[in-house]
Design an enzyme around this catalytic site. Structure first.
Site, PDB file in Angstrom:
ATOM      1  CG  ASP A 137       2.949  -3.980  -6.842  1.00  0.00           C
ATOM      2  OD1 ASP A 137       1.929  -3.735  -7.502  1.00  0.00           O
ATOM      3  OD2 ASP A 137       3.154  -3.550  -5.691  1.00  0.00           O
TER       4      ASP A 137
HETATM    5  N1  URA Z   1      -0.035  -4.900  -2.270  1.00  0.00           N
HETATM    6  C1  URA Z   1       1.047  -4.317  -2.824  1.00  0.00           C
HETATM    7  O1  URA Z   1       1.459  -3.250  -2.404  1.00  0.00           O
HETATM    8  N2  URA Z   1       1.640  -4.927  -3.857  1.00  0.00           N
HETATM    9  C2  URA Z   1       1.243  -6.127  -4.345  1.00  0.00           C
HETATM   10  O2  URA Z   1       1.842  -6.645  -5.275  1.00  0.00           O
HETATM   11  C3  URA Z   1       0.124  -6.720  -3.744  1.00  0.00           C
HETATM   12  C4  URA Z   1      -0.501  -6.082  -2.699  1.00  0.00           C
END
Ligand code: URA
Length: 240
Positions: free
Chosen positions: A101
């Site tokens: 993310d």
């Molecule tokens: N899980 C998440 O919630 N965000 C990420 O960036 C990677 C795994």
């Protein structure tokens, strides 16, 4: 293995659409045979010619990046935000393997090796991914057990996870949790914690299989060496 038109496009010879036209016109051969069908799977050991010209094989490149916060894990962004590719100096068409993310930091692999990328994303190849989450509360034993057993997300239970509390801050009522999973569903870690009643305040991916962030500060990257690439293929194929 890669679809023929994708392999042609990846080589930089022409766009994928143009490659499809060339295939339909019978201008493309694979190991000496004309191929007119779309989507034929080829590997880098196949000899592909277009209009009598041998397709140059793009050298494979594997980069391990320590992704900072505030960068998107895509090759382009319609909101003009910084992408992970902006952090890397390469003339190859690399793409990230999976996603982190915008606000997640940590280890991310980028490559132009479609075969490795597909293997890494395939759920049957159970590659460990280790995340460190700072959550807003002290995880209860019950929550830990639920995370370990699996959480139903979008109607499907997550595979069993490993959970370890790394640190507790009883005053601030937060804790650092190490979560090891091998799936890669959308926002999986945040949603797993949310399902047991906790919000992830910070998230970092520390390890993918045997690869970690040693020697890489935030925003820095390094190339994998051939031994590491070989080991990664080995790890991915050992469940076959
Ligand atoms: N899980 C998440 O919630 N965000 C990420 O960036 C990677 C795994």
């Amino acid at each position: 293995m890669e679809r023929l038109q994708k392999l042609i496009a990846q080589s930089g010879y022409c766009s994928r659409r143009k490659a499809e036209e060339e295939i339909q016109k019978g201008h493309v051969t694979v190991n000496g045979e004309i191929v007119r069908e779309m989507g034929v799977q080829v590997s880098s050991s196949d000899q592909v010619m277009i209009n009598g010209i041998l397709l140059k094989k793009e050298e494979k490149e594997y980069i391990l990046l320590n992704k900072p916060r505030g960068v998107v894990t895509t090759t382009s962004d319609d909101k003009h935000r910084k992408t992970v590719l902006d952090l890397i100096d390469t003339n190859k068409r690399l793409y990230p393997v999976g996603r982190l993310d915008y606000d997640t930091t940590g280890i991310l692999l980028l490559t132009n090796d479609g075969e490795l990328s597909n293997l890494m994303m395939h759920p049957k190849n159970q590659i460990d991914k280790v995340y460190i989450a700072k959550v807003d509360g002290i995880l209860t034993g019950e929550a830990i057990n639920s995370l370990k057993k699996g959480i139903v997300l979008d109607g499907k239970k997550t595979a069993p996870a490993k959970v370890k509390i790394r640190k507790k801050d009883l005053k601030k009522k937060t804790c650092m949790v190490e979560l090891t999973i091998h799936e890669g569903r959308n926002h999986q870690v945040k949603r797993m914690f949310e399902a047991v009643g906790y919000r992830v305040e910070k998230l970092k991916r520390e390890r993918i299989s045997f690869l970690d962030l040693k020697g890489l500060n935030s925003g820095e990257y390094r190339y994998l060496n051939p031994k590491e690439v070989k080991k990664l293929y080995f790890e991915l194929q050992k469940n076959d």
